[in-house]
Design an enzyme around this catalytic site. Sequence first.
Site, PDB file in Angstrom:
ATOM      1  N   SER A 154       1.187  -0.588  -0.048  1.00 52.89           N
ATOM      2  CA  SER A 154      -0.007   0.015   0.189  1.00 52.89           C
ATOM      3  C   SER A 154       0.815   1.601  -0.471  1.00 52.89           C
ATOM      4  CB  SER A 154      -1.024  -0.129   1.078  1.00 52.89           C
ATOM      5  OG  SER A 154      -2.029   0.761   0.713  1.00 52.89           O
TER       6      SER A 154
ATOM      7  N   HIS B 137      -8.725  -4.638  -0.304  1.00 50.30           N
ATOM      8  CA  HIS B 137      -7.370  -4.412   0.193  1.00 50.30           C
ATOM      9  C   HIS B 137      -6.890  -4.703   1.399  1.00 50.30           C
ATOM     10  CE1 HIS B 137      -4.143  -1.026  -0.459  1.00 50.30           C
ATOM     11  NE2 HIS B 137      -4.225  -1.080   1.192  1.00 50.30           N
TER      12      HIS B 137
ATOM     13  N   ASP C  54     -10.455  -2.966  -4.905  1.00 54.42           N
ATOM     14  CA  ASP C  54      -9.462  -2.179  -3.957  1.00 54.42           C
ATOM     15  C   ASP C  54      -9.113  -0.985  -4.806  1.00 54.42           C
ATOM     16  OD1 ASP C  54      -7.306  -0.604  -2.885  1.00 54.42           O
ATOM     17  OD2 ASP C  54      -6.265  -1.724  -3.357  1.00 54.42           O
TER      18      ASP C  54
END
Length: 298
Positions: free
Chosen positions: A147, A270, A240
Site C-alpha cells: 500500500s 485491500h 481496491d
Amino acid sequence: MDPELEAFIPLLPKVDMTDVAGTRRNFDELAATRPAPDTSGLEIEDRTVPAEPGVPVRIYRPQRARGAVVWLHGGGFVFGGLDAEHPWATRIASDSGAVVISVGYRRAPEHRFPAALDDAYAVLTWAAEHAHELGIDPDRIAVGGHSAGANLAAAMTLRARDEQGPPVRFQLLNEPILDDRHETWSARNFTATPWNNRAIRIAVMDYYLGSRPATPYAAPARATDLSGLPPAYIATAEFDPNRDEAIEYAQRLLQAGTSVELHQWPGTFHGSLAILSAEVSQRQIAALCSVLRRALAE
C-alpha cells in the site's frame, strides 16, 4: 467477493481518518492479537540507521541469505510500524530466504512528505554501504512494501535512478497507492469497499502531502519517465480503489522497457491477505515470497 474473505468483513476494525490516535491504537491492538510468528531459523535485530533523525529498523536474517529487501509497511503513511509489521516481515524472510530490513519510517500527519521517503532512502543507502556487515551481495538489494509502503518503494527506485544512488535489484509493489489525483475508475467508484475506499485514500494523501504539491516522488504515477527502473512485481486486489492506477503503472513500466509481473487477485480487497485462513491469502503471500526469492537468486 471471495466467500472466505467476505465472512470477515463485519469483524474488520473501522478506519476513522478523523481520529488518527484512536485508529492507531486499534491497529496496534489488532496486531497484538495475532499469533506470534515462527521465528526459528531467523536472527532478528533492532537497530537505528544513522540519519537525521535516526531511522529504526528491524533486521531479519535467514541462514545463507544472499540478498535483501528494504521493506516498507502499509498503513496509508499514517498507521503501522515495526511491531505491526513483524508477522509479515518474519514470513517474508522465512519464505523468500532474503534478509528483510523492515523500516520504521516517520508517519504523517506529524511528519509529512518527504520525511517517510527520506527515511526509506537512507535505509537503502545504508544497506548498500553495509552489505558486507549484513552478509549480503550489494547488487542483490530489492525494495518492497504494501500500500503506502509500496508507494515509498516505487519512489525509492525513481530517486535512486535520478540520483545515481544504490542499485535496486527489484521492486515488489503490493496493492500500491501511486496517485494523488484519484481519477481512475476504481478510485472514483469504490466508495464503500472494505479497509480502503475513495474517502480513505483521499484523506491519507492529504495527511501525507499537506499543502505541498505532489511530485513523482510523492505520487509515482505522476512520473513522466519510467525508463531505467528495476524489474517489478505488482499485485492488485479486485475491490481496491488503488487497483487501476497500479495496473496502469505496470503497463507504463512495460512500455518503458521494464520487465513486469502483474497479478490481479480476483475476489480480494485491500489488505485482505491479512486474513490468513483464506486460501487466496495463502496464495498471495506465497507469490510475494516466491517472486522475491527468484529475483534475488537470478
